[in-house]
Design a protein around this motif. Structure first.
Motif, PDB file in Angstrom:
ATOM      1  N   LEU A  42       0.826  -1.207   0.000  1.00 40.19           N
ATOM      2  CA  LEU A  42       0.000   0.000   0.000  1.00 40.19           C
ATOM      3  C   LEU A  42       0.862   1.259   0.000  1.00 40.19           C
ATOM      4  O   LEU A  42       0.507   2.267  -0.614  1.00 40.19           O
ATOM      5  CB  LEU A  42      -0.936  -0.008   1.206  1.00 40.19           C
ATOM      6  CG  LEU A  42      -1.991  -1.127   1.216  1.00 40.19           C
ATOM      7  CD1 LEU A  42      -2.841  -1.052   2.479  1.00 40.19           C
ATOM      8  CD2 LEU A  42      -2.875  -1.036  -0.020  1.00 40.19           C
ATOM      9  N   GLU A  43       2.012   1.210   0.687  1.00 37.52           N
ATOM     10  CA  GLU A  43       2.894   2.376   0.718  1.00 37.52           C
ATOM     11  C   GLU A  43       3.498   2.660  -0.653  1.00 37.52           C
ATOM     12  O   GLU A  43       3.874   3.791  -0.955  1.00 37.52           O
ATOM     13  CB  GLU A  43       4.007   2.177   1.750  1.00 37.52           C
ATOM     14  CG  GLU A  43       3.493   2.125   3.180  1.00 37.52           C
ATOM     15  CD  GLU A  43       4.610   2.267   4.192  1.00 37.52           C
ATOM     16  OE1 GLU A  43       5.558   3.014   3.906  1.00 37.52           O
ATOM     17  OE2 GLU A  43       4.530   1.635   5.254  1.00 37.52           O
ATOM     18  N   LEU A  44       3.591   1.638  -1.485  1.00 34.15           N
ATOM     19  CA  LEU A  44       4.114   1.817  -2.835  1.00 34.15           C
ATOM     20  C   LEU A  44       3.026   2.231  -3.816  1.00 34.15           C
ATOM     21  O   LEU A  44       3.282   2.377  -5.004  1.00 34.15           O
ATOM     22  CB  LEU A  44       4.770   0.517  -3.318  1.00 34.15           C
ATOM     23  CG  LEU A  44       6.174   0.249  -2.779  1.00 34.15           C
ATOM     24  CD1 LEU A  44       6.587  -1.181  -3.074  1.00 34.15           C
ATOM     25  CD2 LEU A  44       7.170   1.217  -3.378  1.00 34.15           C
ATOM     26  N   GLY A  45       1.819   2.410  -3.316  1.00 32.97           N
ATOM     27  CA  GLY A  45       0.734   2.848  -4.184  1.00 32.97           C
ATOM     28  C   GLY A  45       0.004   1.723  -4.868  1.00 32.97           C
ATOM     29  O   GLY A  45      -0.730   1.951  -5.837  1.00 32.97           O
ATOM     30  N   ILE A  46       0.190   0.489  -4.401  1.00 36.16           N
ATOM     31  CA  ILE A  46      -0.540  -0.642  -4.970  1.00 36.16           C
ATOM     32  C   ILE A  46      -1.951  -0.640  -4.385  1.00 36.16           C
ATOM     33  O   ILE A  46      -2.119  -0.689  -3.171  1.00 36.16           O
ATOM     34  CB  ILE A  46       0.159  -1.978  -4.652  1.00 36.16           C
ATOM     35  CG1 ILE A  46       1.584  -1.972  -5.217  1.00 36.16           C
ATOM     36  CG2 ILE A  46      -0.622  -3.153  -5.217  1.00 36.16           C
ATOM     37  CD1 ILE A  46       2.394  -3.202  -4.848  1.00 36.16           C
ATOM     38  N   ALA A  47      -2.947  -0.562  -5.245  1.00 36.93           N
ATOM     39  CA  ALA A  47      -4.332  -0.501  -4.787  1.00 36.93           C
ATOM     40  C   ALA A  47      -4.702  -1.776  -4.032  1.00 36.93           C
ATOM     41  O   ALA A  47      -4.185  -2.860  -4.319  1.00 36.93           O
ATOM     42  CB  ALA A  47      -5.270  -0.300  -5.975  1.00 36.93           C
ATOM     43  N   ARG A 148       9.804   5.415 -11.473  1.00 36.70           N
ATOM     44  CA  ARG A 148       8.363   5.309 -11.245  1.00 36.70           C
ATOM     45  C   ARG A 148       7.834   6.410 -10.329  1.00 36.70           C
ATOM     46  O   ARG A 148       6.653   6.439 -10.003  1.00 36.70           O
ATOM     47  CB  ARG A 148       8.029   3.937 -10.646  1.00 36.70           C
ATOM     48  CG  ARG A 148       8.277   2.764 -11.578  1.00 36.70           C
ATOM     49  CD  ARG A 148       7.371   2.802 -12.796  1.00 36.70           C
ATOM     50  NE  ARG A 148       5.976   2.660 -12.432  1.00 36.70           N
ATOM     51  CZ  ARG A 148       5.327   1.500 -12.376  1.00 36.70           C
ATOM     52  NH1 ARG A 148       5.952   0.381 -12.658  1.00 36.70           N
ATOM     53  NH2 ARG A 148       4.054   1.462 -12.042  1.00 36.70           N
ATOM     54  N   LYS A 150       8.217   7.029  -7.152  1.00 38.89           N
ATOM     55  CA  LYS A 150       7.647   6.503  -5.923  1.00 38.89           C
ATOM     56  C   LYS A 150       8.336   7.149  -4.726  1.00 38.89           C
ATOM     57  O   LYS A 150       9.523   6.952  -4.496  1.00 38.89           O
ATOM     58  CB  LYS A 150       7.800   4.980  -5.863  1.00 38.89           C
ATOM     59  CG  LYS A 150       6.965   4.245  -6.903  1.00 38.89           C
ATOM     60  CD  LYS A 150       5.477   4.499  -6.687  1.00 38.89           C
ATOM     61  CE  LYS A 150       4.627   3.835  -7.751  1.00 38.89           C
ATOM     62  NZ  LYS A 150       3.183   4.112  -7.537  1.00 38.89           N
ATOM     63  N   ASN A 151       7.562   7.916  -3.978  1.00 38.27           N
ATOM     64  CA  ASN A 151       8.101   8.649  -2.838  1.00 38.27           C
ATOM     65  C   ASN A 151       8.066   7.749  -1.609  1.00 38.27           C
ATOM     66  O   ASN A 151       7.164   7.835  -0.784  1.00 38.27           O
ATOM     67  CB  ASN A 151       7.270   9.912  -2.612  1.00 38.27           C
ATOM     68  CG  ASN A 151       7.887  10.818  -1.567  1.00 38.27           C
ATOM     69  OD1 ASN A 151       8.922  10.505  -0.996  1.00 38.27           O
ATOM     70  ND2 ASN A 151       7.246  11.932  -1.298  1.00 38.27           N
ATOM     71  N   LEU A 152       9.049   6.875  -1.514  1.00 39.99           N
ATOM     72  CA  LEU A 152       9.098   5.903  -0.427  1.00 39.99           C
ATOM     73  C   LEU A 152      10.311   6.161   0.448  1.00 39.99           C
ATOM     74  O   LEU A 152      11.411   6.391  -0.056  1.00 39.99           O
ATOM     75  CB  LEU A 152       9.177   4.481  -0.997  1.00 39.99           C
ATOM     76  CG  LEU A 152       9.271   3.350   0.036  1.00 39.99           C
ATOM     77  CD1 LEU A 152       7.932   3.155   0.732  1.00 39.99           C
ATOM     78  CD2 LEU A 152       9.715   2.055  -0.628  1.00 39.99           C
ATOM     79  N   ARG A 284       5.570  12.416   2.591  1.00 38.30           N
ATOM     80  CA  ARG A 284       4.479  12.268   1.634  1.00 38.30           C
ATOM     81  C   ARG A 284       4.423  13.475   0.709  1.00 38.30           C
ATOM     82  O   ARG A 284       4.226  13.351  -0.483  1.00 38.30           O
ATOM     83  CB  ARG A 284       3.143  12.075   2.369  1.00 38.30           C
ATOM     84  CG  ARG A 284       3.022  10.696   2.973  1.00 38.30           C
ATOM     85  CD  ARG A 284       3.203   9.637   1.906  1.00 38.30           C
ATOM     86  NE  ARG A 284       3.496   8.345   2.489  1.00 38.30           N
ATOM     87  CZ  ARG A 284       4.046   7.358   1.845  1.00 38.30           C
ATOM     88  NH1 ARG A 284       4.412   7.497   0.603  1.00 38.30           N
ATOM     89  NH2 ARG A 284       4.265   6.212   2.429  1.00 38.30           N
ATOM     90  N   THR A 285       4.539  14.636   1.264  1.00 38.92           N
ATOM     91  CA  THR A 285       4.615  15.832   0.437  1.00 38.92           C
ATOM     92  C   THR A 285       5.766  16.672   0.964  1.00 38.92           C
ATOM     93  O   THR A 285       5.613  17.367   1.957  1.00 38.92           O
ATOM     94  CB  THR A 285       3.304  16.638   0.486  1.00 38.92           C
ATOM     95  OG1 THR A 285       2.223  15.796   0.115  1.00 38.92           O
ATOM     96  CG2 THR A 285       3.376  17.815  -0.462  1.00 38.92           C
TER      97      THR A 285
END
Length: 346
Positions: A42-47, A148, A150-152, A284-285
């Protein structure tokens, strides 16, 4: 003779492949990968609705290692897993998941952490070459996150991966080992090493944010405002550096003796409030470096007035400490954005 199906007891046949007495079997590694997918997906943006598909892909990731074909032709590892999965009735979505970049990132992350654990277990390489593929895996980790977008927080991700390993390893050491690779990648793209080091010092845990910041910093450096802002922070930093005073000392407005002190304090409060509006928790931002430069420009004139009219190192200890505390608050503003002290001319 028909090769063993990957669905024969799911992936349980992998228990026959022993990685190490301390690290367990390949089946143990697959289980750790599945747990990592669940923790970080979920943190990687996987729905959420596709997370199960990725978890299925994780269960298939190394499922072909005990098959006759891959045992004979090791280069077909992964390729045969897809063929076997199709034959055994797995959904095409799960098969596609094996090819997805985000899934490969999770596998790279698991492999990278496991390799450090492998070394911690005493399985040292016998030569100086990259026989375990550390550089390749490292490059894959960073490249996927950057390309990609991805802000991780990589330190957080590696801590989760390390927690799943059977042997303790310091996640911070693993992240630090990625620094030189990230430096080389960005320098190869034409970014000054000083800019890269400056950004990595504060944003190295997030490769995508660090890369984006370094590129923007290179562009900003060509503008006349950038060196002025660097000077804004260099003068207070040089003054407070090495001074014998309590860095936790709070600024006391009642001890201001000049209008320039009050003006600089008000400008600092205004600047910090604007940073707070655009800086949200946990990467996150993140505040963009161009926003940081623009907001910091408001300190130019107040700081110039302060240094032209105020002597910091006065004999009165309370006044001196108060002025040092004021400058320390200014010097600390770039934290979390870039370490400007490594830039030329600081």
């Amino acid at each position: 003779m028909r090769d063993r199906s990957i669905s024969d007891g799911s992936c349980t046949h992998l228990f026959t492949l022993n990685k190490s007495e301390k690290l367990g079997t390949m089946l143990d590694k697959v289980v750790r990968l599945q747990n990592l997918v669940e923790n970080l997906g979920l943190e990687l943006g996987i729905a959420e609705d596709t997370l199960q598909i990725v978890k299925d892909a994780a269960s298939l990731a190394m499922s072909d290692l005990a098959t006759a074909v891959v045992t004979e032709f090791t280069g077909l590892s992964g390729i045969m897993a897809r063929h076997y999965a199709l034959r055994d009735g797995y959904s095409e979505q799960a098969i596609i998941g094996l090819l997805a970049e985000l899934f490969y990132f999770l596998r790279y992350l698991a492999d990278w952490t496991a390799l450090w654990v492998y070394l911690a277990a005493g399985c040292q390489p016998s030569s100086t070459n990259d026989q375990f593929g550390l550089r390749r895996i490292s490059y894959g980790l960073v490249q996927i996150l950057v390309e990609r977008e991805k802000n991780l927080d990589l330190l957080h991700a590696i801590k989760l991966a390390a927690a799943l390993q059977p042997i303790h390893v310091d996640a911070q050491i693993i992240v630090m080992s990625l620094g030189s690779l990230h430096l080389n990648m960005d320098v190869d793209k034409g970014i000054s090493p000083e800019f890269v080091r400056s950004v990595l010092a504060e944003r190295g845990n997030s490769p995508y944010v660090a890369a984006k910041t370094a590129f923007k910093m290179r562009a900003l450096s060509e503008d006349h405002l950038f060196p002025k802002v660097v000077e804004v922070y260099s003068r207070p930093t040089r003054i407070v550096r090495g001074k014998d005073y309590d860095s936790s000392y709070e600024v006391d407005e009642t001890k201001f003796e000049t209008n320039e002190e009050r003006g600089l304090w008000n400008a600092l409060l205004s600047t910090r409030s604007k940073f707070t509006l655009v800086l949200l928790p946990h990467f996150r931002t993140c505040i963009e470096v161009d926003e940081f430069i623009e907001i910091s420009a408001e300190l130019l004139q107040p700081l110039e007035d302060f240094f032209n009219n105020v002597f910091v190192m006065v004999e009165d200890e309370s006044i001196r400490k108060n002025r040092l505390a004021l400058l320390k608050r200014i010097a600390d503003l770039p934290r979390g954005i870039a370490d400007l002290s490594v830039l030329p001319g600081f």
